[in-house]
Design a protein around this motif. Structure first.
Motif, PDB file in Angstrom:
ATOM      1  N   VAL A   1       0.864  -1.184   0.000  1.00  0.00           N
ATOM      2  CA  VAL A   1       0.000   0.000   0.000  1.00  0.00           C
ATOM      3  C   VAL A   1       0.897   1.229   0.000  1.00  0.00           C
ATOM      4  CG1 VAL A   1      -1.866   1.228   1.152  1.00  0.00           C
ATOM      5  CG2 VAL A   1      -1.738  -1.270   1.330  1.00  0.00           C
ATOM      6  N   PHE A   2       0.861   1.971  -1.097  1.00  0.00           N
ATOM      7  CA  PHE A   2       1.705   3.161  -1.232  1.00  0.00           C
ATOM      8  C   PHE A   2       0.886   4.388  -0.842  1.00  0.00           C
ATOM      9  CE2 PHE A   2       3.527  -0.043  -4.013  1.00  0.00           C
ATOM     10  CZ  PHE A   2       4.842  -0.049  -3.559  1.00  0.00           C
ATOM     11  N   ASN A   3       1.041   4.763   0.415  1.00  0.00           N
ATOM     12  CA  ASN A   3       0.216   5.799   1.019  1.00  0.00           C
ATOM     13  C   ASN A   3       0.963   7.115   1.251  1.00  0.00           C
ATOM     14  OD1 ASN A   3      -2.039   6.837   2.914  1.00  0.00           O
ATOM     15  ND2 ASN A   3      -0.259   6.756   4.269  1.00  0.00           N
ATOM     16  N   ALA A   4       2.282   7.088   1.320  1.00  0.00           N
ATOM     17  CA  ALA A   4       3.057   8.287   1.654  1.00  0.00           C
ATOM     18  C   ALA A   4       2.784   9.402   0.648  1.00  0.00           C
ATOM     19  CB  ALA A   4       4.551   7.965   1.677  1.00  0.00           C
ATOM     20  N   GLY A   5       2.621  10.617   1.161  1.00  0.00           N
ATOM     21  CA  GLY A   5       2.361  11.747   0.279  1.00  0.00           C
ATOM     22  C   GLY A   5       2.671  13.064   0.953  1.00  0.00           C
ATOM     23  N   VAL A   6       2.799  14.103   0.149  1.00  0.00           N
ATOM     24  CA  VAL A   6       3.074  15.435   0.667  1.00  0.00           C
ATOM     25  C   VAL A   6       2.218  16.436  -0.094  1.00  0.00           C
ATOM     26  CG1 VAL A   6       5.018  15.816  -0.913  1.00  0.00           C
ATOM     27  CG2 VAL A   6       4.897  17.111   1.213  1.00  0.00           C
ATOM     28  N   TYR A   7       1.740  17.448   0.623  1.00  0.00           N
ATOM     29  CA  TYR A   7       0.969  18.522  -0.006  1.00  0.00           C
ATOM     30  C   TYR A   7       1.658  19.847   0.286  1.00  0.00           C
ATOM     31  CZ  TYR A   7      -2.496  22.283  -0.191  1.00  0.00           C
ATOM     32  OH  TYR A   7      -3.130  23.476  -0.425  1.00  0.00           O
ATOM     33  N   ILE A   8       2.076  20.529  -0.763  1.00  0.00           N
ATOM     34  CA  ILE A   8       2.662  21.867  -0.651  1.00  0.00           C
ATOM     35  C   ILE A   8       1.833  22.786  -1.532  1.00  0.00           C
ATOM     36  CG2 ILE A   8       4.714  23.287  -0.966  1.00  0.00           C
ATOM     37  CD1 ILE A   8       6.393  20.736  -0.759  1.00  0.00           C
ATOM     38  N   PRO A   9       1.165  23.796  -0.966  1.00  0.00           N
ATOM     39  CA  PRO A   9       0.342  24.697  -1.778  1.00  0.00           C
ATOM     40  C   PRO A   9       1.166  25.396  -2.854  1.00  0.00           C
ATOM     41  CG  PRO A   9      -0.062  25.055   0.573  1.00  0.00           C
ATOM     42  CD  PRO A   9       1.133  24.155   0.463  1.00  0.00           C
ATOM     43  N   VAL A  10       0.582  25.551  -4.018  1.00  0.00           N
ATOM     44  CA  VAL A  10       1.233  26.229  -5.141  1.00  0.00           C
ATOM     45  C   VAL A  10       0.401  27.445  -5.528  1.00  0.00           C
ATOM     46  CG1 VAL A  10       1.855  26.059  -7.583  1.00  0.00           C
ATOM     47  CG2 VAL A  10       2.329  24.149  -6.034  1.00  0.00           C
ATOM     48  N   HIS A  11       1.047  28.581  -5.598  1.00  0.00           N
ATOM     49  CA  HIS A  11       0.393  29.818  -6.029  1.00  0.00           C
ATOM     50  C   HIS A  11       1.049  30.272  -7.327  1.00  0.00           C
ATOM     51  CE1 HIS A  11      -1.842  30.434  -2.225  1.00  0.00           C
ATOM     52  NE2 HIS A  11      -0.811  29.784  -1.714  1.00  0.00           N
ATOM     53  N   GLY A  12       0.233  30.558  -8.316  1.00  0.00           N
ATOM     54  CA  GLY A  12       0.749  30.886  -9.631  1.00  0.00           C
ATOM     55  C   GLY A  12       1.649  32.103  -9.661  1.00  0.00           C
ATOM     56  N   GLU A  13       1.489  33.001  -8.699  1.00  0.00           N
ATOM     57  CA  GLU A  13       2.324  34.205  -8.679  1.00  0.00           C
ATOM     58  C   GLU A  13       3.636  33.991  -7.952  1.00  0.00           C
ATOM     59  OE1 GLU A  13      -0.488  34.614  -5.092  1.00  0.00           O
ATOM     60  OE2 GLU A  13      -0.466  33.740  -7.101  1.00  0.00           O
ATOM     61  N   ALA A  14       3.841  32.775  -7.422  1.00  0.00           N
ATOM     62  CA  ALA A  14       5.089  32.486  -6.687  1.00  0.00           C
ATOM     63  C   ALA A  14       5.505  31.041  -6.923  1.00  0.00           C
ATOM     64  CB  ALA A  14       4.892  32.764  -5.200  1.00  0.00           C
ATOM     65  N   LEU A  15       5.643  30.668  -8.186  1.00  0.00           N
ATOM     66  CA  LEU A  15       6.018  29.291  -8.511  1.00  0.00           C
ATOM     67  C   LEU A  15       7.420  28.987  -7.994  1.00  0.00           C
ATOM     68  CD1 LEU A  15       4.677  29.023 -12.161  1.00  0.00           C
ATOM     69  CD2 LEU A  15       3.655  28.071 -10.087  1.00  0.00           C
TER      70      LEU A  15
END
Length: 271
Positions: A92-106
């Protein structure tokens, strides 16, 4: 011919990202069903509390430390688990990360990190474990996707894109995996009350308790088909929205998320 479905009598379950959130809950669910669960996570994330929580359950949890982004380390982890605990029949491949992305600060570093964990973090484990499953002529693989992979959402240019990639990859691999008697499943949850979701400061409809999400995943592993998605009140709406014209869906998401009302990041101005 029925495709193999993992059984705790046949070997070990391997779960990445099992120290917290859905992974932690699923590890305990699996141990409750009698599985020996090899839980792997980064060296800085302790698994000991999960191991202790499973002490009274029919199965047991074993701790392994490895960063999913480490290709060589993941191959070594697979080898070590099979040598010490037994053949991996369920991965079961569950590991994950969420980093918000804003188009004005890629930011390339954040984009790359998201792909390294969410996509290549799966592949780094999938390649060595499927090689062994193919030799045994049976196996069971579960990939953690997300409903955010169905179409674009504000701040999810990295996270949602990786989940879309995982869904496409799983669907493509299914053709060959089933010929090798390896079951592949994709789980696309909505919003679940986990530390990962806590990073999202915006409205999260139908937020599901992590215990309920873990139980749904366990049911999917035991009885489900190719895709499992929950909660249905959200996910089936999103599936319907995928059929909308792009302009209509974009306008609705802008309205529903109130995104046009959010200011740009500090130091940025609209043209």
């Amino acid at each position: 011919m029925a495709i193999y479905r993992a059984n705790p009598k046949h070997g070990v379950a391997w779960l990445t990202g099992g120290s917290s959130g859905i992974g932690r809950r699923l590890a305990l669910e699996l141990a409750g069903q009698g599985w020996t669960v090899a839980v792997s996570t980064r060296p800085e994330d302790s698994i000991e509390q999960v191991v202790e929580a499973a002490a009274s359950l029919p199965g047991k949890i074993l701790a392994y430390y490895c960063d999913v982004a480490d290709e060589a380390g993941m191959a070594t982890t697979v080898e070590t688990i099979e040598r010490e605990a037994g053949p991996i029949m369920l991965a079961v491949f569950n590991a994950g990360v969420y980093i918000p992305v804003h188009g004005e600060a890629l930011d390339m570093a954040n984009m790359r990190k998201t792909y390294d964990v969410n996509v290549f973090g799966i592949l780094n484990g999938l390649v060595p474990v499927v090689s062994r499953m193919r030799t045994r002529n049976r196996g069971h693989v579960v990939l953690m996707g997300s409903v955010t992979g169905y179409f674009g959402w504000p701040t999810l240019a990295a996270y949602g894109a990786t989940k879309a990639a995982i869904n496409n990859m799983a669907e493509a691999l299914r053709y060959d995996f089933e010929k090798m008697n390896i079951r592949i499943q994709i789980v696309n949850p909505g919003f679940v009350d986990t530390p990962l979701a806590a990073k999202n400061t915006h409205f999260m409809p139908f937020l599901m308790p992590v215990d309920k999400a873990g139980a749904r995943m366990m049911k999917a592993i035991g009885f489900g088909g190719y895709e499992t998605t929950f909660p249905w009140r959200l996910t089936w709406l999103l599936k319907f929205m995928r059929m909308w014209p792009n302009a209509t869906r974009f306008a609705f998401m802008n309205y529903a998320s109130r995104w046009r009302g959010y200011p740009l990041m500090p130091g940025r101005t609209r043209e």
